[in-house]
Scaffold this active site. Structure first.
Site, mmCIF file in Angstrom:
data_model
loop_
_atom_site.group_PDB
_atom_site.id
_atom_site.type_symbol
_atom_site.label_atom_id
_atom_site.label_comp_id
_atom_site.label_asym_id
_atom_site.label_seq_id
_atom_site.Cartn_x
_atom_site.Cartn_y
_atom_site.Cartn_z
ATOM 1 N N ASP A 23 0.818 -1.214 0.000
ATOM 2 C CA ASP A 23 0.000 0.000 0.000
ATOM 3 C C ASP A 23 0.848 1.260 0.000
ATOM 4 O O ASP A 23 2.038 1.248 0.309
ATOM 5 C CB ASP A 23 -0.957 0.017 1.192
ATOM 6 C CG ASP A 23 -0.241 -0.044 2.538
ATOM 7 O OD1 ASP A 23 0.791 -0.744 2.635
ATOM 8 O OD2 ASP A 23 -0.713 0.599 3.497
ATOM 9 N N GLU B 215 0.068 -1.554 5.520
ATOM 10 C CA GLU B 215 1.169 -1.153 6.398
ATOM 11 C C GLU B 215 0.988 0.269 6.893
ATOM 12 O O GLU B 215 1.250 0.583 8.061
ATOM 13 C CB GLU B 215 2.496 -1.289 5.639
ATOM 14 C CG GLU B 215 3.739 -1.104 6.501
ATOM 15 C CD GLU B 215 4.242 0.330 6.574
ATOM 16 O OE1 GLU B 215 5.171 0.592 7.364
ATOM 17 O OE2 GLU B 215 3.716 1.201 5.831
#
Length: 481
Positions: free
Chosen positions: A78, A145
């Site tokens: 991400d 994350e």
């Protein structure tokens, strides 16, 4: 049209450009995860994908490396999605608009996602090659994350053999990161009461701030837009009577907010006094932040779109009080590592809803007890004026390992390549090594990465030459027995 096709290393930047064309905001990594799974199928790799869309890819050792210890390469799928006002890119559906200026790659009007798209690109380029020598490779690409390390927290790694992990989520070349802070996400909620609005509606806007990464850049003294707005509202309350109706700032709890707005109702006869207060504050803030955040701008304008239900007097007072009395920024510097922040927190997102004010923090500390004490303080202060606190996404610190075979090897390789030793440091930002070390007993971790600037902001840049050097270094580490 492809922008990076002629830039070396071509194999890395080809995958990086693919990644930038695929939407992959936090919690919505499925498209990029599918791309990685399709890649694994194409290259006949063993792969695993979980419900959060984290992916594990495994490639066996090349000839002659079968007896070498397996190596784990790790990054996250991400990216933090920020864009400039007026930018039309839809992060859920659109790719990024890349551009190259000199040695740097950036994205027009948005964050670049070099954090951590370059890790994914490195890993895929290695896995795709038949020419790179390496031991068994186990690649972990986690989801979510940037919103609490959720992918690393939930991922099953029981199938992995490796106990040496190279995390590719650092942003300074020449540094071997060997430890980081632990942290948590905290939401402080204050119930409020609304009444029918009276008076004239105005919107106060704060913008022009630099923002940044709340771990890497929390010590730089940059303005937090939510905190500055709290100060504006507090100062205003000492000079005129007003009622709060809207209040919103920031997009991610781990990004220092760059802008904030507040809608208020004010008696018409107090407008001129309010404007004088704003003008004086503008001058004060411009002076205070002249060196670290020089472009702060405050405006007060009439606005008929302000919520027609304003907070009552008590709710207005308590909302402004809470924003101003909760701690923010650096709390303690490390006594062990010179220049390292030990404990901090960042008021990243603030939103006034119909019935409550929600304040979202990213809290960090390299000392577990200090982190617990900070969380207790947030709970105590919020409860003292009638609010509640929710703590989530707690993750452990990654503690420095004194006896690290991986670090010794990587120092030796670096010294042979460049004729000097790399720096060995710990950082205040959170990386996933702590969570993965808890799942894999005895895990030996190092984090590296190419030079990046202004991550988590629309000024994010990735150095081309540094990306090439780190690529060459990584390959040499894998090749060295």
């Amino acid at each position: 049209m492809r922008v990076l096709s002629e830039i070396e290393p071509k194999e890395v930047f080809a995958y990086f450009e693919d990644i930038c064309e695929i939407p992959h905001p936090s919690d919505k990594e499925e498209k990029l995860s599918n791309y990685c799974v399709d890649f694994a199928k194409k290259h006949h790799l063993t792969y695993y994908e979980d419900e959060l869309h984290s992916v594990i890819l495994i490639k066996e050792a090349t000839p002659g490396y079968e007896d070498e210890p397996a190596v784990i390469l790790q990054g996250h799928l991400d990216m933090v999605c920020e864009k400039e006002p007026g930018c039309t890119i839809d992060f859920d559906n659109d790719g990024l608009d890349l551009m190259v200026e000199g040695d740097y790659i950036s994205a027009k009007g948005t964050t670049l996602g070099g954090d951590d798209g370059i890790a994914v690109a490195y890993a895929l380029a290695i896995l795709a090659s038949d020419q790179i020598a390496h031991p068994r490779l186990e690649v972990i690409l986690t989801a979510s994350e940037e919103v609490g390390l959720n992918g690393a927290r939930e991922i099953d790694v029981s199938m992995l053999q490796g106990r040496r992990l190279i995390n590719l989520d650092s942003e300074e070349e020449g540094i071997l990161l060997s430890g980081c802070a632990g942290g948590a996400s905290v939401t402080c909620t204050l119930p409020v009461k609304r009444i029918k609005a009276s008076g004239c509606a105005y919107t106060i806007k704060l913008d022009g701030m630099i923002g940044g990464h709340s771990g890497v850049e929390i010590h730089k003294g940059r303005a937090n837009a939510n905190l500055v707005m709290g100060r504006v509202l507090m100062t205003l309350s000492r000079n005129v009577s007003y009622y709060l109706a809207d209040f919103a700032g920031g997009k991610k709890d781990n990004a220092i907010p760059r802008d904030c707005s507040a809608g208020i109702y004010l008696a018409p006869e107090d407008e001129e006094k309010a404007k004088q207060v704003i003008t004086q504050l503008q001058q004060s803030l411009s002076h205070e932040y002249a060196l670290v955040d020089p472009d702060i701008k405050i405006t007060l304008e009439k606005d008929t779109s302000v919520n027609p239900q304003m907070l009552d007097e008590d709710s207005t007072r308590r909302a402004v009080m809470l924003v101003n009395m909760l701690p923010n920024g650096v709390q303690t510097m490390s006594a062990d590592v010179e220049g390292l922040v030990e404990t901090s927190l960042n008021l990243g997102v603030l939103k006034l809803e119909e019935t409550e004010l929600a304040i979202h923090y990213a809290a960090r500390s390299s000392v577990g007890s200090a982190k617990d004490a900070l969380l207790d303080k947030l709970v105590y202060l919020t409860e003292s004026i009638g609010g509640t606190t929710h703590i989530a996404g707690v993750y452990p610190a990654w503690e420095y390992k004194r006896d690290s075979k991986l670090r010794e090897k990587m120092i030796d390789v670096y010294e042979k390549m460049y004729g000097k030793k790399p720096l060995v440091e710990a950082i205040h930002a959170g990386v996933e090594c702590g969570l993965l070390a808890a799942k894999l007993p005895g895990l030996d971790c190092i984090s590296i990465g190419p030079d990046m600037q202004s991550v988590h902001t629309t000024e994010e840049k990735l150095s081309i030459s540094s990306t090439k050097r780190v690529w060459e270094y990584l390959l040499e580490v894998l090749k060295t027995k």
